[in-house]
Enzyme design. Sequence first.
Site, mmCIF file in Angstrom:
data_model
loop_
_atom_site.group_PDB
_atom_site.id
_atom_site.type_symbol
_atom_site.label_atom_id
_atom_site.label_comp_id
_atom_site.label_asym_id
_atom_site.label_seq_id
_atom_site.Cartn_x
_atom_site.Cartn_y
_atom_site.Cartn_z
ATOM 1 N N SER A 169 6.788 8.047 -12.269
ATOM 2 C CA SER A 169 6.667 7.950 -10.617
ATOM 3 C C SER A 169 8.067 8.079 -9.930
ATOM 4 O O SER A 169 9.155 7.736 -10.446
ATOM 5 C CB SER A 169 6.166 6.511 -10.055
ATOM 6 O OG SER A 169 6.278 6.478 -8.743
ATOM 7 N N LYS A 173 -0.099 3.589 -13.911
ATOM 8 C CA LYS A 173 0.482 4.441 -13.095
ATOM 9 C C LYS A 173 -0.760 4.930 -12.105
ATOM 10 O O LYS A 173 -0.290 4.810 -10.603
ATOM 11 C CB LYS A 173 0.917 5.900 -13.888
ATOM 12 C CG LYS A 173 1.072 6.914 -12.773
ATOM 13 C CD LYS A 173 2.563 6.676 -12.001
ATOM 14 C CE LYS A 173 3.027 7.839 -11.073
ATOM 15 N NZ LYS A 173 2.188 8.755 -10.489
ATOM 16 N N HIS A 184 -0.535 1.790 -9.683
ATOM 17 C CA HIS A 184 0.735 1.895 -9.044
ATOM 18 C C HIS A 184 0.429 2.937 -7.631
ATOM 19 O O HIS A 184 0.633 2.544 -6.521
ATOM 20 C CB HIS A 184 1.756 2.565 -9.747
ATOM 21 C CG HIS A 184 2.914 3.135 -8.971
ATOM 22 N ND1 HIS A 184 2.803 4.298 -8.352
ATOM 23 C CD2 HIS A 184 4.267 2.711 -8.740
ATOM 24 C CE1 HIS A 184 4.048 4.618 -7.649
ATOM 25 N NE2 HIS A 184 4.817 3.522 -7.963
ATOM 26 N N ASN A 185 -0.101 3.897 -8.059
ATOM 27 C CA ASN A 185 -0.481 4.909 -6.751
ATOM 28 C C ASN A 185 -1.482 4.210 -6.137
ATOM 29 O O ASN A 185 -1.574 4.241 -4.737
ATOM 30 C CB ASN A 185 -1.208 6.248 -7.478
ATOM 31 C CG ASN A 185 0.106 7.085 -8.065
ATOM 32 O OD1 ASN A 185 0.939 6.795 -8.565
ATOM 33 N ND2 ASN A 185 -0.252 8.546 -8.029
ATOM 34 N N GLU A 196 0.195 2.151 -3.592
ATOM 35 C CA GLU A 196 0.988 2.957 -2.655
ATOM 36 C C GLU A 196 0.168 3.231 -1.539
ATOM 37 O O GLU A 196 0.647 3.204 -0.464
ATOM 38 C CB GLU A 196 1.427 4.029 -3.553
ATOM 39 C CG GLU A 196 2.019 5.265 -2.855
ATOM 40 C CD GLU A 196 2.457 6.450 -3.876
ATOM 41 O OE1 GLU A 196 2.992 6.055 -4.926
ATOM 42 O OE2 GLU A 196 2.136 7.579 -3.533
#
Length: 479
Positions: free
Chosen positions: A128, A182, A185-186, A189
């Site tokens: 990232s 990940k 994480h997105n 976000e």
Amino acid sequence: RSANIGVVGLAVMGSNLARNLASREGNTVAVYNRTYARTEELLTEHPEAGFIASETIDDFVATLAKPRTAIIMVQAGKGTDAVIEQLAERFEPGDIIVDGGNANFNDTIRRERELRERGLNFVGTGISGGEEGALNGPSIMPGGSAEAWETLGPILKSIAAVAEGEPCVTHVGTDGAGHFVKMVHNGIEYADMQLIAEAYDLLRRVGGLSVEQLVDVFKDWNSGDLESYLIEITAEVLAKKDAETGSPLVDVILDEAGSKGTGVWTVQNALGLGIPVSGIGEAVFARAVSSKPAQRGAVRSTVTSRPKAPEVPDTFVDDVRAALYASKVVAYAQGFDLIVAGAKEYGWDIDLGALAKIWRAGCIIRARFLNRIVDAYATKPDLETLLVDPYFADAVSSGEDAWRRVVGIAAASGVPAPGFSSALAYFDSLAADRLPAALIQGQRDFFGAHTYKRVDKDGTFHTLWSDDRSEIATTPSTH
Ligand code: NBP
């Protein structure tokens, strides 16, 4: 000359990652791209990197020292499968293939299994930080075997972002663990961006702040608890004037938000695992609503009057800040719940504190706030939810009144705040003594004989709704 690491795929991410690798002491980097023109361009623009470039995949593999280690940075999906196969055909047992693209973790689990059967190490790794991160230090989330981590770990540590002296990379877990986190994480976000957007919208449309004033508000927030990359870039985006019209750029950008799919994946997986990631879900849905111009236009032309914005308290800016912070805590709590559930489902041993640590720099959700999450899991690794960590519990309760005021004002003024309001509903659901789920169980029992449990005795019960409506025990009481 041989290379200790190779990069396949030299579009923006791959070439930046290759340059990052080459700039670190001890690395010699081999590069290969399907279309050689791209490779030539990189060599011409960055002679200082000392790349070993190859025109063919055979030559590329031949330049790698053993155990051969290659990072693939190509389009996720078919492109990645194609490159994996080209490398796998040429690699030998013990060699390491790393996929640094945005793969679906299910693909990573499959690829890892298939390559392991062929004696190869496969490491799906989340990266990232976008282009800038790839060049100057991303947050890196590798999965794969412990054996592969031994070789790869030092290389990844050399290029990762650094937070408080520690490289932002950790061996997240086996096979697809890296790409799973990940993905989450997105998702986080998405939630974070939606909450910031709601704060902006409320302050502007209800609070009456100008875009210039909002720049100062976000700059101010960025010097406190909310300090983060996303708040920082919000101030920058708001400060930008459109060269053509002189208006704030934000006023000339079409208000339809796009997405590339990782938010959707997060929500799909959360649904499957039964984890209420409502903050991420609302953020994904809000982008979807924004991208329906025909429906929006139709409803706009049908609705004749909009509510008048109510008076706002003098404390409105602070109230919105508190609502944003509390909603953000909820979004992160939900995201971490999903990681716990994913780890259980797929058999990963994920250290949540270590994960929060590697998100403190390099990645899009980097924030001061993550230090608090690191502390929370250091104190209690098996925390039921971040919301009960003393620091977060206090942060939420001290902002609670403001949060309720903001959600109320948003509803009264007709400004959508799905992130703020669903986060509050989630908090209230967890905090309630009783939930109307009791009524839902009654309804389910009525139409489907789905049974219910009682608060006052063990066992499972059913009411004979279409008979004399007496209650029967459907499983014997354990007493
Ligand atoms: P792209 O996702 O635009 O992919 C372009 C690269 O893929 C080129 O090198 C292209 O080679 C190669 N490629 C394709 Br397309 N099909 C191929 C095939 N069948 N065989 C071999 N190579 C093939 O590049 P990117 O934006 O640099 O992203 C790379 C990866 O990193 C993606 O998985 C992306 O999701 C991920 N990622 C991107 C970001 C970001 O901010 N952009 C951030 C984090 C992760 P060619 O030159 O011959 O066409």
